[in-house]
Scaffold this motif. Structure first.
Motif: not given
Length: 251
Positions: A139-143, A163-165, A226-227
């Motif tokens: 799962h990849i998460i970034g801001v 998932s990508f957030s 995708f989020y």
């Protein structure tokens, strides 16, 4: 996926409660991390140019395979940036990697370059080899700038990430350049340094690096989720990123 949503929500709340007190933009705080003793600093040799890219890694103590969280730093940050997500990941005893992928976005080798993509892929590969990560639960998460890198990975990465957030992401570098010029923000200069070989802004290169204008790999993302998260006050209170950067993706 409910657990991942709440983990992402904790990431958002952690950034909000902590960064409102900062003088830096809400979503681009560059405070250095004071790494837990449970985090390991590693060196990853780039598969593209053989340069060393550093990262912080957490390996689950469980004998059962656990998810891998790939947490991407913000626009001005690097792998040493304080990441409010890491404590929640370790509390769940999931695997974690916080890669550098060429550091701050103020140079051509960063800012959605081919090296950035290669570095994120290399980070995933490293974590899968050196932790007990489930290869089906990446799962990849970034801001902010990490959200930009998350969108860029979504459009280009070869690995079947589950998932990508993307939180308050940048989707169109060209649009953000002109927004930054109008608001007299430092990011306009960063973009010029990233997409130009001189001091003249190169719009064509900015568009080429923008996830919004890249071809969607439909077959590669059939099993991915995708989020995108943004707020109606983003860009006006606390954050320097307008919600239009997220809305245009949905539209």
């Amino acid at each position: 996926m409910n657990q991942l949503f709440f983990l992402s929500l904790l990431f958002f709340l952690g950034n909000t409660s902590e960064f409102f007190a900062q003088t830096e933009p809400l979503w681009d705080n560059t405070t250095k991390n004071k790494p837990s003793q449970e985090l390991q600093e590693v060196e990853i040799i780039s598969s593209t140019d053989c340069k060393i890219q550093k990262a912080f890694v957490y390996k689950t103590k469980s004998k059962i395979r656990k998810p891998l969280i790939v947490s991407l730093h913000t626009w001005s940050g690097d792998y040493t940036q304080k990441d409010p997500l890491v404590n929640d990941v370790m509390a769940r005893d999931w695997n974690y990697i916080h890669p550098d992928f060429r550091g701050a976005n103020n140079k051509p080798e960063a800012t959605c370059s081919t090296l950035v993509l290669s570095d994120i892929e290399d980070a995933i590969d490293f974590a899968l080899k050196h932790t007990n990560a489930d290869p089906q639960e990446v799962h990849i998460i970034g801001v902010s700038g990490g959200g930009l890198a998350t969108l860029y990975a979504y459009m280009n990465i070869q690995y079947p990430v589950k998932s990508f957030s993307a939180w308050v992401p940048i989707s169109d570098i060209d649009a953000w350049y002109w927004e930054s010029v109008g608001r007299k923000q430092k990011y306009a200069d960063d973009i010029v340094k990233s997409v130009s070989v001189d001091t003249v802004y190169n719009r064509e290169e900015a568009l080429r690096r923008s996830p919004l204008w890249q071809k969607f790999p439909k077959e590669k993302r059939e099993n991915s989720q995708f989020y995108i998260y943004t707020g109606i006050h983003d860009g006006y209170i606390g954050s320097f990123l307008l919600p239009t950067q997220s809305i245009c993706i949905i539209a």
